[in-house]
Every structure is written in structure tokens, then in C-alpha cells.
Motif scaffolding. Structure first.
Motif, PDB file in Angstrom:
ATOM      1  N   ASN A 164      11.131  -6.264   4.465  1.00  0.00           N
ATOM      2  CA  ASN A 164      12.509  -6.236   3.974  1.00  0.00           C
ATOM      3  C   ASN A 164      12.835  -7.507   3.183  1.00  0.00           C
ATOM      4  OD1 ASN A 164      12.827  -3.810   5.309  1.00  0.00           O
ATOM      5  ND2 ASN A 164      13.872  -4.690   7.072  1.00  0.00           N
ATOM      6  N   ARG A 165      12.366  -8.640   3.692  1.00  0.00           N
ATOM      7  CA  ARG A 165      12.628  -9.914   3.020  1.00  0.00           C
ATOM      8  C   ARG A 165      11.910 -10.002   1.685  1.00  0.00           C
ATOM      9  NH1 ARG A 165       9.382 -13.969   3.297  1.00  0.00           N
ATOM     10  NH2 ARG A 165       8.451 -13.296   5.277  1.00  0.00           N
ATOM     11  N   ILE A 166      10.636  -9.666   1.674  1.00  0.00           N
ATOM     12  CA  ILE A 166       9.836  -9.785   0.453  1.00  0.00           C
ATOM     13  C   ILE A 166      10.340  -8.841  -0.637  1.00  0.00           C
ATOM     14  CG2 ILE A 166       7.526  -9.391  -0.517  1.00  0.00           C
ATOM     15  CD1 ILE A 166       6.428 -10.333   2.243  1.00  0.00           C
ATOM     16  N   LEU A 167      10.728  -7.647  -0.254  1.00  0.00           N
ATOM     17  CA  LEU A 167      11.159  -6.633  -1.224  1.00  0.00           C
ATOM     18  C   LEU A 167      12.666  -6.651  -1.470  1.00  0.00           C
ATOM     19  CD1 LEU A 167       8.928  -3.682   0.042  1.00  0.00           C
ATOM     20  CD2 LEU A 167       8.522  -5.149  -1.945  1.00  0.00           C
ATOM     21  N   GLY A 168      13.387  -7.494  -0.736  1.00  0.00           N
ATOM     22  CA  GLY A 168      14.828  -7.562  -0.919  1.00  0.00           C
ATOM     23  C   GLY A 168      15.551  -6.313  -0.464  1.00  0.00           C
ATOM     24  N   LEU A 169      15.064  -5.690   0.592  1.00  0.00           N
ATOM     25  CA  LEU A 169      15.639  -4.423   1.041  1.00  0.00           C
ATOM     26  C   LEU A 169      16.922  -4.607   1.848  1.00  0.00           C
ATOM     27  CD1 LEU A 169      12.420  -2.450   2.085  1.00  0.00           C
ATOM     28  CD2 LEU A 169      13.651  -2.375  -0.086  1.00  0.00           C
ATOM     29  N   SER A 170      16.975  -5.654   2.652  1.00  0.00           N
ATOM     30  CA  SER A 170      18.118  -5.813   3.560  1.00  0.00           C
ATOM     31  C   SER A 170      19.437  -5.858   2.815  1.00  0.00           C
ATOM     32  CB  SER A 170      17.949  -7.078   4.405  1.00  0.00           C
ATOM     33  OG  SER A 170      16.811  -6.962   5.250  1.00  0.00           O
ATOM     34  N   GLU A 171      19.471  -6.599   1.694  1.00  0.00           N
ATOM     35  CA  GLU A 171      20.719  -6.697   0.944  1.00  0.00           C
ATOM     36  C   GLU A 171      21.104  -5.380   0.277  1.00  0.00           C
ATOM     37  OE1 GLU A 171      17.733  -9.379  -1.393  1.00  0.00           O
ATOM     38  OE2 GLU A 171      18.095  -8.775   0.693  1.00  0.00           O
ATOM     39  N   LYS A 172      20.159  -4.451   0.217  1.00  0.00           N
ATOM     40  CA  LYS A 172      20.450  -3.115  -0.308  1.00  0.00           C
ATOM     41  C   LYS A 172      20.758  -2.135   0.823  1.00  0.00           C
ATOM     42  CE  LYS A 172      17.456  -3.726  -4.369  1.00  0.00           C
ATOM     43  NZ  LYS A 172      17.082  -5.124  -4.088  1.00  0.00           N
ATOM     44  N   HIS A 173      20.911  -2.670   2.033  1.00  0.00           N
ATOM     45  CA  HIS A 173      21.180  -1.857   3.231  1.00  0.00           C
ATOM     46  C   HIS A 173      20.054  -0.856   3.483  1.00  0.00           C
ATOM     47  CE1 HIS A 173      25.156  -3.624   3.270  1.00  0.00           C
ATOM     48  NE2 HIS A 173      25.359  -3.218   2.031  1.00  0.00           N
ATOM     49  N   LEU A 174      18.821  -1.366   3.356  1.00  0.00           N
ATOM     50  CA  LEU A 174      17.632  -0.554   3.593  1.00  0.00           C
ATOM     51  C   LEU A 174      16.715  -1.276   4.564  1.00  0.00           C
ATOM     52  CD1 LEU A 174      16.863   0.528  -0.091  1.00  0.00           C
ATOM     53  CD2 LEU A 174      17.688   2.029   1.731  1.00  0.00           C
ATOM     54  N   ASN A 175      15.861  -0.495   5.225  1.00  0.00           N
ATOM     55  CA  ASN A 175      14.897  -1.034   6.177  1.00  0.00           C
ATOM     56  C   ASN A 175      13.562  -0.325   5.993  1.00  0.00           C
ATOM     57  OD1 ASN A 175      13.924  -2.294   8.799  1.00  0.00           O
ATOM     58  ND2 ASN A 175      13.825  -0.115   9.327  1.00  0.00           N
ATOM     59  N   ALA A 176      12.493  -1.092   5.824  1.00  0.00           N
ATOM     60  CA  ALA A 176      11.160  -0.500   5.681  1.00  0.00           C
ATOM     61  C   ALA A 176      10.807   0.251   6.966  1.00  0.00           C
ATOM     62  CB  ALA A 176      10.128  -1.582   5.381  1.00  0.00           C
ATOM     63  N   CYS A 177      10.660   1.547   6.855  1.00  0.00           N
ATOM     64  CA  CYS A 177      10.448   2.403   8.027  1.00  0.00           C
ATOM     65  C   CYS A 177       8.971   2.723   8.223  1.00  0.00           C
ATOM     66  CB  CYS A 177      11.262   3.686   7.854  1.00  0.00           C
ATOM     67  SG  CYS A 177      11.036   4.904   9.163  1.00  0.00           S
ATOM     68  N   VAL A 178       8.331   3.180   7.148  1.00  0.00           N
ATOM     69  CA  VAL A 178       6.912   3.528   7.205  1.00  0.00           C
ATOM     70  C   VAL A 178       6.350   3.300   5.812  1.00  0.00           C
ATOM     71  CG1 VAL A 178       7.340   5.976   6.698  1.00  0.00           C
ATOM     72  CG2 VAL A 178       5.237   5.313   7.887  1.00  0.00           C
ATOM     73  N   ILE A 179       5.080   2.921   5.744  1.00  0.00           N
ATOM     74  CA  ILE A 179       4.451   2.693   4.446  1.00  0.00           C
ATOM     75  C   ILE A 179       3.289   3.670   4.289  1.00  0.00           C
ATOM     76  CG2 ILE A 179       5.164   0.286   4.405  1.00  0.00           C
ATOM     77  CD1 ILE A 179       2.363  -0.530   5.187  1.00  0.00           C
ATOM     78  N   CYS A 180       2.929   3.915   3.038  1.00  0.00           N
ATOM     79  CA  CYS A 180       1.852   4.871   2.766  1.00  0.00           C
ATOM     80  C   CYS A 180       1.072   4.401   1.547  1.00  0.00           C
ATOM     81  CB  CYS A 180       2.437   6.265   2.523  1.00  0.00           C
ATOM     82  SG  CYS A 180       1.172   7.545   2.312  1.00  0.00           S
ATOM     83  N   ALA A 181      -0.195   4.100   1.761  1.00  0.00           N
ATOM     84  CA  ALA A 181      -1.083   3.715   0.668  1.00  0.00           C
ATOM     85  C   ALA A 181      -1.667   4.982   0.050  1.00  0.00           C
ATOM     86  CB  ALA A 181      -2.203   2.818   1.189  1.00  0.00           C
ATOM     87  N   ILE A 182      -1.651   5.078  -1.273  1.00  0.00           N
ATOM     88  CA  ILE A 182      -2.219   6.250  -1.953  1.00  0.00           C
ATOM     89  C   ILE A 182      -3.271   5.810  -2.957  1.00  0.00           C
ATOM     90  CG2 ILE A 182      -0.102   7.591  -1.644  1.00  0.00           C
ATOM     91  CD1 ILE A 182       0.400   7.192  -4.682  1.00  0.00           C
ATOM     92  N   GLY A 183      -4.197   6.692  -3.215  1.00  0.00           N
ATOM     93  CA  GLY A 183      -5.266   6.414  -4.164  1.00  0.00           C
ATOM     94  C   GLY A 183      -6.387   7.412  -3.978  1.00  0.00           C
TER      95      GLY A 183
END
Length: 206
Positions: A164-183
């Protein structure tokens, strides 16, 4: 049109090749998540797509250095909204009236019902609900990826606060819930899929 052959093919690779997912197919995966079911249709989540190598290097430090973070074509972060209130309902109904050519305010009673249901929940219950909806979107994305023979590795082994800190999500009222690597997986045979036998997995009341 069955998804079963694609789901038999898919698995979550630990390592990816350097092949990139084309932009049009990336957008297909996002569209699958956008079109999937969600409670009341409210879609209390967003998808963030990270391709930048420098940012992914920072994220990997808070994800147990898992190689998928760095090696994948793209890293998708499904972030649930943290501000669950009347505003999210009003947003939905604004789109509803616009996209269905329905008279504005014509189903205000239904909107009030949804607002009342949300208001009856605690803050933590609302967060859990939003995260559950995010996982439904993840499932749709994984299925579409399998249909297009794109490898996808969903992951929960990371520090949400750091993301959240690195991507600046908190100030957008968002929370990293799950991540998914694709390729795309490295050239190797697809492993045997190990799952519960059907008789242990499904139970029928006739």
C-alpha cells in the motif's frame, strides 16, 4: 466452450520465462475481472498493473523475495476499497442509470436497501466483504488466463501495508488484497494436477 480443459492445463508456476503478455490479452484478463459477479454489482475493488522493474524490485522485498514478482510479465494487484459507505452505492447507481437508460432515481428504494445493509455491518465486516468480492474477480481472471494459455500465479505471501505504501494505495482508500503474477511458464512439462477426489470434494442431497 467448457473451461475444463483450460483448468486442467493451468497451474501456478514458480518461475516465468521472459516472454511478455501482449497488451490486448492483458486487457482481456482485466475485462474478465471487470465483468465478473460481485455483491449488488458494487465491485468494491480495483486492479493495479505493475510492469515497472524498479517498483517490482521494491515490492519483492516485501513478498519474501518470491521470484514470480520479478520474473513475470506483469504483476497484478487486486486492491479492495476501504471506504465502504453510501458513496460506493451512489457510484453504482449513477452508472446503472446511465448505462441502462433508466430514469434517475427510479429505483431509489433499492439503493436505500443496499445502503442500509452496508450500514448494519461493522468496519471489519465491510472490509471482509470487499476482500471476498476481490477474490471472485481473481477467479474470473484466472479462468480467462487459462483459456488464453497465459500462466497466472495468485499469491497472498506479501505485506499489504508495504505494498500500500509503495503503490500509494492507502491515500486512494485501497488495500492490496491479493496479487497475481502473469506471464508464461519456462519450457517444461505441465505437472500432474493434485486435487481432492470428486467423491471427497462434492456431496449431493437428492
Amino acid at each position: 466452450m467448457s473451461t475444463l480443459p483450460a483448468l486442467q492445463w493451468r497451474y501456478s508456476p514458480k518461475h516465468f520465462s521472459d516472454r511478455k503478455v501482449p497488451q490486448d490479452q492483458l486487457l482481456d484478463l482485466i475485462e474478465a475481472a471487470r465483468l465478473c459477479a460481485s455483491s449488488y454489482g458494487l465491485q468494491p475493488y480495483k486492479i493495479w498493473v505493475v510492469e515497472d522493474k524498479v517498483i517490482r524490485e521494491k515490492l519483492a522485498e516485501h513478498a519474501y523475495q518470491q521470484p514470480q514478482i520479478r520474473q513475470s510479465s506483469h504483476l497484478l494487484i487486486i486492491a479492495n476499497e476501504t471506504q465502504i459507505d453510501d458513496q460506493i452505492v451512489d457510484r453504482y447507481f449513477q452508472h446503472f442509470y446511465q448505462q441502462t437508460n433508466t430514469a434517475a432515481g427510479s429505483i431509489e428504494g433499492y439503493a436505500d436497501h443496499i445502503k442500509s445493509a452496508i450500514a448494519s455491518q461493522t468496519y471489519q465486516q465491510r472490509q471482509s466483504w470487499a476482500q471476498q468480492q476481490a477474490y471472485i474477480a481473481l477467479g474470473a481472471l484466472l479462468s480467462e488466463a487459462a483459456m488464453q494459455k497465459i500462466d497466472a500465479c495468485p499469491m497472498t505471501g506479501f505485506e499489504p501495508d508495504a505494498f500500500n505504501r509503495i503503490l500509494g494505495l492507502s491515500e486512494k482508500h485501497l488495500n492490496a488484497c491479493v496479487i497475481c503474477a502473469i506471464g508464461y511458464r519456462e519450457e517444461m512439462a505441465t505437472p500432474t494436477k493434485v486435487r481432492l477426489p470428486l467423491e471427497d470434494f462434492a456431496h449431493f442431497f437428492a
